[in-house]
Scaffold this motif. Structure first.
Motif, mmCIF file in Angstrom:
data_model
loop_
_atom_site.group_PDB
_atom_site.id
_atom_site.type_symbol
_atom_site.label_atom_id
_atom_site.label_comp_id
_atom_site.label_asym_id
_atom_site.label_seq_id
_atom_site.Cartn_x
_atom_site.Cartn_y
_atom_site.Cartn_z
ATOM 1 N N VAL A 36 -5.630 96.554 9.227
ATOM 2 C CA VAL A 36 -4.199 96.794 9.328
ATOM 3 C C VAL A 36 -3.588 95.696 10.198
ATOM 4 C CG1 VAL A 36 -4.361 98.409 11.269
ATOM 5 C CG2 VAL A 36 -2.495 98.630 9.645
ATOM 6 N N SER A 37 -2.386 95.276 9.832
ATOM 7 C CA SER A 37 -1.761 94.129 10.504
ATOM 8 C C SER A 37 -1.222 94.461 11.891
ATOM 9 C CB SER A 37 -0.633 93.572 9.636
ATOM 10 O OG SER A 37 0.391 94.539 9.483
ATOM 11 N N GLU A 38 -0.975 95.723 12.167
ATOM 12 C CA GLU A 38 -0.403 96.135 13.447
ATOM 13 C C GLU A 38 -1.253 97.249 14.039
ATOM 14 O OE1 GLU A 38 2.083 94.250 14.402
ATOM 15 O OE2 GLU A 38 2.328 93.339 12.437
ATOM 16 N N SER A 39 -1.185 97.431 15.320
ATOM 17 C CA SER A 39 -1.960 98.481 15.978
ATOM 18 C C SER A 39 -1.393 99.862 15.665
ATOM 19 C CB SER A 39 -1.945 98.268 17.496
ATOM 20 O OG SER A 39 -2.594 99.356 18.126
ATOM 21 N N LEU A 40 -2.299 100.765 15.302
ATOM 22 C CA LEU A 40 -1.911 102.151 15.042
ATOM 23 C C LEU A 40 -2.528 103.093 16.072
ATOM 24 C CD1 LEU A 40 -2.183 102.308 11.143
ATOM 25 C CD2 LEU A 40 -0.116 102.163 12.531
ATOM 26 N N GLY A 41 -2.815 102.568 17.227
ATOM 27 C CA GLY A 41 -3.367 103.388 18.299
ATOM 28 C C GLY A 41 -4.788 103.814 18.020
ATOM 29 N N GLY A 55 0.169 107.264 9.725
ATOM 30 C CA GLY A 55 0.369 106.228 10.730
ATOM 31 C C GLY A 55 1.109 105.019 10.171
ATOM 32 N N ILE A 56 0.762 104.638 8.963
ATOM 33 C CA ILE A 56 1.425 103.492 8.323
ATOM 34 C C ILE A 56 2.878 103.830 8.007
ATOM 35 C CG2 ILE A 56 1.481 102.122 6.195
ATOM 36 C CD1 ILE A 56 -1.623 102.176 6.367
ATOM 37 N N VAL A 57 3.093 104.994 7.409
ATOM 38 C CA VAL A 57 4.436 105.405 7.008
ATOM 39 C C VAL A 57 5.352 105.556 8.219
ATOM 40 C CG1 VAL A 57 5.749 107.320 6.000
ATOM 41 C CG2 VAL A 57 3.704 106.455 4.844
ATOM 42 N N SER A 58 4.832 106.101 9.314
ATOM 43 C CA SER A 58 5.672 106.339 10.487
ATOM 44 C C SER A 58 5.823 105.114 11.384
ATOM 45 C CB SER A 58 5.113 107.510 11.302
ATOM 46 O OG SER A 58 3.853 107.185 11.837
ATOM 47 N N TYR A 59 5.060 104.052 11.115
ATOM 48 C CA TYR A 59 5.159 102.844 11.930
ATOM 49 C C TYR A 59 6.575 102.276 11.812
ATOM 50 C CZ TYR A 59 4.163 98.323 13.959
ATOM 51 O OH TYR A 59 4.180 97.214 14.766
ATOM 52 N N GLU A 60 7.191 101.976 12.928
ATOM 53 C CA GLU A 60 8.535 101.409 12.923
ATOM 54 C C GLU A 60 8.438 99.898 12.793
ATOM 55 O OE1 GLU A 60 11.132 102.813 15.980
ATOM 56 O OE2 GLU A 60 10.291 104.823 15.871
ATOM 57 N N GLY A 61 8.685 99.417 11.605
ATOM 58 C CA GLY A 61 8.585 97.993 11.321
ATOM 59 C C GLY A 61 7.713 97.757 10.101
ATOM 60 N N ASP A 62 7.526 96.490 9.792
ATOM 61 C CA ASP A 62 6.703 96.113 8.652
ATOM 62 C C ASP A 62 5.231 96.188 9.045
ATOM 63 O OD1 ASP A 62 9.140 95.585 7.511
ATOM 64 O OD2 ASP A 62 8.934 93.404 7.582
ATOM 65 N N ILE A 63 4.400 96.614 8.086
ATOM 66 C CA ILE A 63 2.968 96.742 8.350
ATOM 67 C C ILE A 63 2.217 96.584 7.035
ATOM 68 C CG2 ILE A 63 3.000 99.262 8.122
ATOM 69 C CD1 ILE A 63 0.919 99.328 10.437
ATOM 70 N N CYS A 64 0.995 96.085 7.112
ATOM 71 C CA CYS A 64 0.183 95.861 5.922
ATOM 72 C C CYS A 64 -1.225 96.407 6.133
ATOM 73 C CB CYS A 64 0.121 94.366 5.611
ATOM 74 S SG CYS A 64 -0.865 93.949 4.156
ATOM 75 N N PHE A 84 -8.870 92.886 -4.315
ATOM 76 C CA PHE A 84 -8.314 92.953 -2.961
ATOM 77 C C PHE A 84 -7.106 93.888 -3.001
ATOM 78 C CE2 PHE A 84 -5.786 91.208 0.623
ATOM 79 C CZ PHE A 84 -6.726 91.406 1.625
ATOM 80 N N LEU A 85 -7.076 94.868 -2.114
ATOM 81 C CA LEU A 85 -6.017 95.863 -2.040
ATOM 82 C C LEU A 85 -5.096 95.563 -0.865
ATOM 83 C CD1 LEU A 85 -4.834 98.768 -2.682
ATOM 84 C CD2 LEU A 85 -6.533 99.610 -1.041
ATOM 85 N N ARG A 86 -3.779 95.617 -1.121
ATOM 86 C CA ARG A 86 -2.789 95.477 -0.060
ATOM 87 C C ARG A 86 -1.768 96.605 -0.199
ATOM 88 N NH1 ARG A 86 -3.236 89.869 -1.346
ATOM 89 N NH2 ARG A 86 -1.707 90.156 -2.970
ATOM 90 N N VAL A 87 -1.468 97.238 0.907
ATOM 91 C CA VAL A 87 -0.388 98.217 0.982
ATOM 92 C C VAL A 87 0.611 97.628 1.966
ATOM 93 C CG1 VAL A 87 0.275 100.566 1.603
ATOM 94 C CG2 VAL A 87 -1.984 100.132 0.571
ATOM 95 N N ILE A 88 1.797 97.314 1.473
ATOM 96 C CA ILE A 88 2.795 96.637 2.297
ATOM 97 C C ILE A 88 3.984 97.561 2.488
ATOM 98 C CG2 ILE A 88 4.303 94.630 2.500
ATOM 99 C CD1 ILE A 88 2.296 93.236 0.536
#
Length: 155
Positions: A36-41, A55-64, A84-88
């Motif tokens: 994941v591109s950002e920390s989700l704790g 965690g991804i859905v509730s993240y405030e901002g862009d995340i992959c 290769f799978l990407r969820v953006i």
């Protein structure tokens, strides 16, 4: 030179994201290397589950979210060695992308037609704005094999 291709599921409904990712995982023999591109704790990246998706859905901002799908069965006859799978997640929604290289094992036109059928089947079960596929980046309309059920310039 090997070409890269992708299939994009556009603006997948938040409530259907886990179902789509589970369907993609079931189509493959192995899902690995989640990142994941950002920390989700304290959320673990061991598997795609409700906690990770929340965690991804509730993240405030862009995340992959990324992962690797091995032995991805597009149909009973076609199995891609690696996808290769990407969820953006971005301001306007969530896209799910599948990227793969030309394996030379299959006619790419035929493979992309099967990918269109595969994506269409998923779109009938999952709420999304649409889907398309083509040379990477498939956002380029001139290098698409399909947009929804309509063939593109390369189709």
């Amino acid at each position: 030179m090997t070409e890269s291709y992708e299939v994009v599921f556009q603006q997948v409904a938040v409530g259907d994201l886990l179902e789509l990712l589970n369907a993609l995982e079931v189509s493959s023999e192995v899902l690995s290397d989640l990142g994941v591109s950002e920390s989700l704790g304290d959320i673990l990246l061991a598997e795609i589950d409700k906690k990770l998706i929340d965690g991804i859905v509730s993240y405030e901002g862009d995340i992959c979210l990324t992962g690797r799908l091995y032995k991805f069965n597009v149909s009973n006859e076609i199995c891609l060695p690696f996808v290769f799978l990407r969820v953006i997640k971005y301001a306007n929604g969530i896209d799910v992308e599948l990227s793969f290289d030309d394996t030379r094992l299959f006619d790419i036109g035929g493979l992309m037609r099967i990918m269109q059928i595969y994506a269409d089947g998923l779109s009938k079960k999952i709420n999304m704005v649409g889907f398309y596929g083509g040379l990477e980046p498939a956002i380029d309309i001139d290098t698409r094999y399909f947009t929804g059920d309509v063939l593109g310039p390369l189709g």
